[in-house]
Design an enzyme around this catalytic site. Structure first.
Site, PDB file in Angstrom:
ATOM      1  N   ARG A   1       0.796  -1.222   0.000  1.00 19.60           N
ATOM      2  CA  ARG A   1       0.000   0.000   0.000  1.00 19.60           C
ATOM      3  C   ARG A   1       0.831   1.276   0.000  1.00 19.60           C
ATOM      4  O   ARG A   1       0.562   2.203  -0.763  1.00 19.60           O
ATOM      5  CB  ARG A   1      -0.923   0.060   1.230  1.00 19.60           C
ATOM      6  CG  ARG A   1      -2.250  -0.596   1.036  1.00 19.60           C
ATOM      7  CD  ARG A   1      -2.721  -1.146   2.359  1.00 19.60           C
ATOM      8  NE  ARG A   1      -1.824  -2.217   2.733  1.00 19.60           N
ATOM      9  CZ  ARG A   1      -2.041  -3.497   2.427  1.00 19.60           C
ATOM     10  NH1 ARG A   1      -3.128  -3.845   1.835  1.00 19.60           N
ATOM     11  NH2 ARG A   1      -1.169  -4.427   2.748  1.00 19.60           N
ATOM     12  N   THR A   2       1.827   1.341   0.868  1.00 18.07           N
ATOM     13  CA  THR A   2       2.580   2.593   0.977  1.00 18.07           C
ATOM     14  C   THR A   2       3.320   2.853  -0.333  1.00 18.07           C
ATOM     15  O   THR A   2       3.275   3.953  -0.882  1.00 18.07           O
ATOM     16  CB  THR A   2       3.553   2.540   2.170  1.00 18.07           C
ATOM     17  OG1 THR A   2       2.812   2.154   3.331  1.00 18.07           O
ATOM     18  CG2 THR A   2       4.207   3.879   2.417  1.00 18.07           C
TER      19      THR A   2
ATOM     20  N   LYS B   1      26.082  -4.862  -3.527  1.00 15.78           N
ATOM     21  CA  LYS B   1      27.531  -4.754  -3.734  1.00 15.78           C
ATOM     22  C   LYS B   1      28.220  -4.066  -2.552  1.00 15.78           C
ATOM     23  O   LYS B   1      29.435  -3.933  -2.531  1.00 15.78           O
ATOM     24  CB  LYS B   1      27.823  -3.952  -5.010  1.00 15.78           C
ATOM     25  CG  LYS B   1      27.196  -4.530  -6.264  1.00 15.78           C
ATOM     26  CD  LYS B   1      27.553  -3.640  -7.467  1.00 15.78           C
ATOM     27  CE  LYS B   1      26.710  -4.011  -8.684  1.00 15.78           C
ATOM     28  NZ  LYS B   1      26.784  -2.977  -9.741  1.00 15.78           N
TER      29      LYS B   1
ATOM     30  N   ARG C   1      11.638   3.629   2.854  1.00 15.01           N
ATOM     31  CA  ARG C   1      11.313   2.676   3.925  1.00 15.01           C
ATOM     32  C   ARG C   1      12.539   1.828   4.201  1.00 15.01           C
ATOM     33  O   ARG C   1      13.202   1.375   3.274  1.00 15.01           O
ATOM     34  CB  ARG C   1      10.135   1.780   3.520  1.00 15.01           C
ATOM     35  CG  ARG C   1       9.893   0.654   4.507  1.00 15.01           C
ATOM     36  CD  ARG C   1       8.635  -0.116   4.227  1.00 15.01           C
ATOM     37  NE  ARG C   1       7.458   0.659   4.574  1.00 15.01           N
ATOM     38  CZ  ARG C   1       6.222   0.157   4.591  1.00 15.01           C
ATOM     39  NH1 ARG C   1       6.015  -1.107   4.266  1.00 15.01           N
ATOM     40  NH2 ARG C   1       5.189   0.917   4.921  1.00 15.01           N
TER      41      ARG C   1
ATOM     42  N   HIS D   1       5.843   5.878  11.229  1.00 16.62           N
ATOM     43  CA  HIS D   1       5.295   5.784   9.872  1.00 16.62           C
ATOM     44  C   HIS D   1       4.338   6.969   9.756  1.00 16.62           C
ATOM     45  O   HIS D   1       3.117   6.818   9.814  1.00 16.62           O
ATOM     46  CB  HIS D   1       4.563   4.441   9.734  1.00 16.62           C
ATOM     47  CG  HIS D   1       4.169   4.065   8.342  1.00 16.62           C
ATOM     48  ND1 HIS D   1       4.225   4.942   7.275  1.00 16.62           N
ATOM     49  CD2 HIS D   1       3.700   2.892   7.839  1.00 16.62           C
ATOM     50  CE1 HIS D   1       3.811   4.305   6.181  1.00 16.62           C
ATOM     51  NE2 HIS D   1       3.491   3.065   6.493  1.00 16.62           N
TER      52      HIS D   1
HETATM   53  C1  NCD Z   1       2.140  -1.007   8.102  1.00 14.67           C
HETATM   54  C2  NCD Z   1       3.647  -0.854   8.198  1.00 14.67           C
HETATM   55  O1  NCD Z   1       4.362  -1.119   7.220  1.00 14.67           O
HETATM   56  O2  NCD Z   1       4.085  -0.426   9.243  1.00 14.67           O
HETATM   57  N1  NCD Z   1       1.706  -1.224   6.795  1.00 14.67           N
HETATM   58  C3  NCD Z   1       1.406  -0.130   6.031  1.00 14.67           C
HETATM   59  O3  NCD Z   1       2.245   0.652   5.673  1.00 14.67           O
HETATM   60  N2  NCD Z   1       0.108   0.078   5.747  1.00 14.67           N
HETATM   61  C4  NCD Z   1       1.573  -1.973   9.068  1.00 14.67           C
HETATM   62  C5  NCD Z   1       2.085  -3.386   9.040  1.00 14.67           C
HETATM   63  O4  NCD Z   1       2.944  -3.757   8.249  1.00 14.67           O
HETATM   64  O5  NCD Z   1       1.576  -4.148   9.855  1.00 14.67           O
END
Ligand code: NCD
Length: 313
Positions: A62-63, A91, A112, A140
């Protein structure tokens, strides 16, 4: 880490600590304008000629997908870097060097990474703004914002509101960002429900109480559920555990099903940042109170479009 102070232009988004109530209001107002525009079929060109790098060192659906969608819906382009094991990282390239590379190709980096603090570290060497899309068990912020935005479309944040957060509150970074955000609204009460092993970090509870928000910690899901206006379910973060045995011990601690829901308020909303494993039974998905598929995800795109527009134009 720069405070937003009403001006997002070219600023990195690392933590909710950067936001005041007024900044949150600006993002929400912009997100609503974008939502209305998209619903009318408007085509946005605000970020024409701009490029976004999505730099993902951890799994994401999703993100990653919604940032890419957001940039393209604003007329911009993307450099999608997913699966960093297939890049020069393999590398031995350092995070700092990788950031220098993509900062020279693009106007913004969405990142991320499994290490807490890594996005802040990256922002110190980057010539372009960096948006934290999850730094390990840290924060997040964009998920926190889209979660709060979803709450704000159902409830007046200035009035009494009980939000119950359930599951892995220790490793769940979305819970950390959302908790911090909620401290901007002093009528809000938080109830944290988790097995003792997965209690919300004291760093977060200290922040919440210092900012005057009432919270409670309990293992009693049923009692908390009866009081909830917002029920925020989360997955147990398997990848953060040292061993499988300790994960197995807590993984099924709280499961929401239709039977349990009978005792909940009629106007409650059920949220989940997703992915859902088994903490919400699938028959709950059709309950009118469930907004995780019907609203929360789309709001994620509106919210991320709003942030990109504010940062880049
Ligand atoms: C979350 C995350 O990555 O922290 N997912 C997201 O971005 N919607 C929650 C999760 O992974 O449980």
């Amino acid at each position: 880490m720069k405070k937003i102070n009403g001006n997002f232009y070219r600023k990195s988004i690392i933590s909710i600590d950067q936001f005041e109530k007024e900044d949150i209001a600006i993002v929400f107002k912009t997100a609503t304008q974008i939502k209305k525009g998209l619903e009318k079929g408007n085509v946005f060109t605000d970020l024409k000629g701009k490029l976004l790098t999505a730099l993902f060192y951890e799994p994401s659906s999703r993100t990653f997908g919604s940032f890419i969608a957001s940039m393209q819906r604003l007329g911009g382009g993307i450099i999608p870097m997913h699966g960093m094991q297939n890049t020069s990282v393999k590398k031995g390239e350092t995070l700092e060097d990788t950031i220098r590379v993509f900062a020279s190709y693009s106007d913004v980096i969405v990142m991320r990474h499994p290490e807490t603090g890594s996005v802040a570290k990256a922002s110190r060497v980057s010539k372009v703004p960096i948006i934290n899309a999850g730094d390990g068990i840290g924060e997040h912020p964009t998920q926190g914002l889209l979660d709060l935005y979803t709450v704000s479309t159902h409830f007046d944040l200035a009035k009494p509101l009980t939000i119950v957060m359930v599951g892995d509150l220790k490793y769940g970074r979305t819970v950390h960002s959302l908790s911090k955000l909620l401290t901007n609204y002093n009528q809000v009460k938080i109830i944290y429900v988790s097995p003792k092993e997965l209690n919300v970090p004291t760093k977060i509870t200290d922040y919440v109480s210092q900012r005057g928000v009432v919270f409670k910690q309990t293992t009693d899901f049923k009692a908390a559920l009866r009081q909830a206006d917002v029920l925020y379910m989360t997955r147990v973060q398997k990848e953060r555990f040292d061993n499988v045995a300790s994960y197995n011990k807590v993984k099924d601690s709280y499961i929401l099903d239709l039977n349990k829901l009978k005792s909940a308020k009629k106007k409650m909303i059920i949220m989940h940042p997703l992915p859902r494993i088994n903490e919400i039974a699938t028959d709950v998905d059709n309950d009118p109170r469930a907004v995780y598929f019907s609203e929360q995800m789309k709001n994620g795109m509106y919210l991320r479009m709003a942030l990109l527009k504010l940062i880049l134009s």
